[in-house]
Design a protein around this motif. Sequence first.
Motif, short mmCIF file in Angstrom:
data_model
loop_
_atom_site.label_atom_id
_atom_site.label_comp_id
_atom_site.label_asym_id
_atom_site.label_seq_id
_atom_site.Cartn_x
_atom_site.Cartn_y
_atom_site.Cartn_z
N PHE A 156 0.85 -1.19 0.00
CA PHE A 156 0.00 0.00 0.00
C PHE A 156 0.88 1.23 0.00
N ILE A 157 0.61 2.15 -0.93
CA ILE A 157 1.36 3.41 -1.04
C ILE A 157 0.38 4.56 -0.87
N GLY A 158 0.66 5.45 0.06
CA GLY A 158 -0.21 6.60 0.28
C GLY A 158 0.48 7.62 1.15
N VAL A 159 -0.22 8.70 1.43
CA VAL A 159 0.32 9.70 2.36
C VAL A 159 0.19 9.14 3.78
N PRO A 160 0.89 9.71 4.75
CA PRO A 160 0.93 9.11 6.09
C PRO A 160 -0.42 8.85 6.74
N CYS A 161 -1.38 9.77 6.61
CA CYS A 161 -2.68 9.54 7.24
C CYS A 161 -3.44 8.41 6.57
N GLN A 162 -3.15 8.14 5.31
CA GLN A 162 -3.80 7.03 4.62
C GLN A 162 -3.22 5.69 5.06
N VAL A 163 -1.91 5.64 5.25
CA VAL A 163 -1.29 4.42 5.79
C VAL A 163 -1.86 4.13 7.18
N ILE A 180 4.20 1.92 2.31
CA ILE A 180 5.08 3.04 1.98
C ILE A 180 4.29 4.32 2.13
N GLU A 181 4.80 5.24 2.93
CA GLU A 181 4.20 6.57 3.02
C GLU A 181 5.08 7.53 2.24
N VAL A 182 4.44 8.44 1.52
CA VAL A 182 5.18 9.48 0.80
C VAL A 182 5.17 10.75 1.65
N PHE A 183 6.29 11.46 1.64
CA PHE A 183 6.36 12.72 2.38
C PHE A 183 5.19 13.60 1.94
N CYS A 184 4.50 14.18 2.90
CA CYS A 184 3.29 14.92 2.58
C CYS A 184 3.37 16.35 3.09
N HIS A 185 3.15 17.28 2.18
CA HIS A 185 3.11 18.70 2.55
C HIS A 185 1.70 19.12 2.94
N CYS A 256 -4.97 19.10 7.91
CA CYS A 256 -3.54 19.18 7.63
C CYS A 256 -2.80 20.15 8.55
N PHE A 257 -3.53 21.09 9.15
CA PHE A 257 -2.89 22.07 10.02
C PHE A 257 -2.68 21.54 11.44
N SER A 258 -3.30 20.42 11.75
CA SER A 258 -3.09 19.78 13.05
C SER A 258 -2.85 18.29 12.84
N CYS A 259 -2.06 17.96 11.84
CA CYS A 259 -1.86 16.58 11.41
C CYS A 259 -1.16 15.76 12.49
N ARG A 260 -1.78 14.67 12.89
CA ARG A 260 -1.21 13.78 13.91
C ARG A 260 -0.12 12.88 13.34
N CYS A 261 0.05 12.90 12.03
CA CYS A 261 1.03 12.02 11.40
C CYS A 261 2.39 12.67 11.20
N ARG A 262 2.53 13.91 11.56
CA ARG A 262 3.85 14.55 11.49
C ARG A 262 4.58 14.25 12.80
N GLY A 263 5.87 14.00 12.70
CA GLY A 263 6.63 13.71 13.90
C GLY A 263 7.54 12.51 13.71
N ASP A 264 8.18 12.11 14.78
CA ASP A 264 9.18 11.03 14.71
C ASP A 264 8.55 9.65 14.65
N ILE A 330 7.87 16.41 9.92
CA ILE A 330 7.84 16.18 11.37
C ILE A 330 7.18 17.31 12.17
N LYS A 331 6.79 18.42 11.52
CA LYS A 331 6.16 19.51 12.26
C LYS A 331 5.04 20.12 11.43
N ASN A 332 4.03 20.62 12.11
CA ASN A 332 2.91 21.27 11.43
C ASN A 332 3.22 22.73 11.12
N PHE A 333 2.47 23.29 10.18
CA PHE A 333 2.62 24.69 9.82
C PHE A 333 1.37 25.45 10.25
N PRO A 334 1.48 26.76 10.41
CA PRO A 334 0.32 27.55 10.86
C PRO A 334 -0.71 27.74 9.76
#
Length: 374
Positions: A156-163, A180-185, A256-264, A330-334
């Motif tokens: 399965f290939i998708g963005v982190p929240c889809q995985v 596989i997760e793809v880096f997601c902006h 996307c502004f409070s994405c729980r999938c960003r981080g280590d 790994i971090k959210n944006f405003p």
Amino acid sequence: MVDSNHPECTGCGACAASCPNHCIDIVIASSGEYRPAINTDNCVNCNLCNKVCVVENDAVKKHSIGGAFYGWSLSDEINECSSGGIASAVSEYIILQKGIVVGAYFDVNSGIVLHRAVENQNDISFLRGSKYVESNLSAIYVDIKNYLKNGKIVLFIGVPCQVLAVKNYLRKEYDNLITIEVFCHGAPRIGVFQKYFTYMKSKYGDLNSFNFRSKQFGWKFASYNIKFKNKEIHEKHVNNIYHLMFGHHNSLRKSCFSCRCRGDNRSADISLGDFWGVDKFYPEVDTKKGVSAIFVNTKKGADIINSIKENIEIFDCKKEEILEKNKYFIKNFPIPKNQNNFENDFKNLPERFFFAKYLFLYKFWFRVLRKLKI
């Protein structure tokens, strides 16, 4: 029952796939996002939708970011790939093992991105390349589960929240599932893309193909390649209004502004993206065709990478080198300061005036304000 208006809802569709009475549909809400629409009359309060919802019940095992590498595929198909073609190389290997590859596919007729399953080498081409619009997963969950139960290897290939959503839906670990997760902006809303899709068709007619990320001008100068019946458009990302809306974060869905999938902590076996800035650390690397950034987060992921080493070039690097220009992994944006205005314009302005206004703002007015520090 899931909260269809939850600000962290990713529109993943796991709730719809889990509902035994088919009470939930994934629809395009007035915000332009995929959201669950619930028929409460048929609901029997079984609570399965809540159990698979990553917002309300995230039960997926996480792994720290693993070994850091960079590399690229040795196949000619790298030219069809957005980056270095590592996901394509893994896909080809899985098909050779009689497995199934599930990834994002763009339907040029409807302007919708769906996840679909492929099981032969020729069909991998449908999944190659970036699609800068949120994908509808709701119809693929049951198929994935059935493939896994029947002993098929599934990639399965998708963005982190889809995985995360797929694993949470399955509610158990499968040895034959590789992710596989793809880096997601961030995920541009389907409603914004549909507005752009309609606008372009009104100007140029029906589409034959739509490439969100062509390498015609090279990996570092990605462009849209849009083919109509009587016209072909090549437009660099820095000039394309739809992509500018993405880059300025205005078109992203709220979650996307409070994405729980960003981080280590990662849900996927392998994380893949572009190694922007690779020439700063490794100036000898030829970047014309693209260079992938690779994090191998699990033993399963390491085994897969080892299995394809004859078909790729791969080199060690440092995690910090990859993250220097991929900080939003790994971090959210405003939330943008003009977001409320954008939402109002999205809902009320006709396509022509909507895109003309924001092309002016992005290309001129915002730059003036930055220079004046207003």
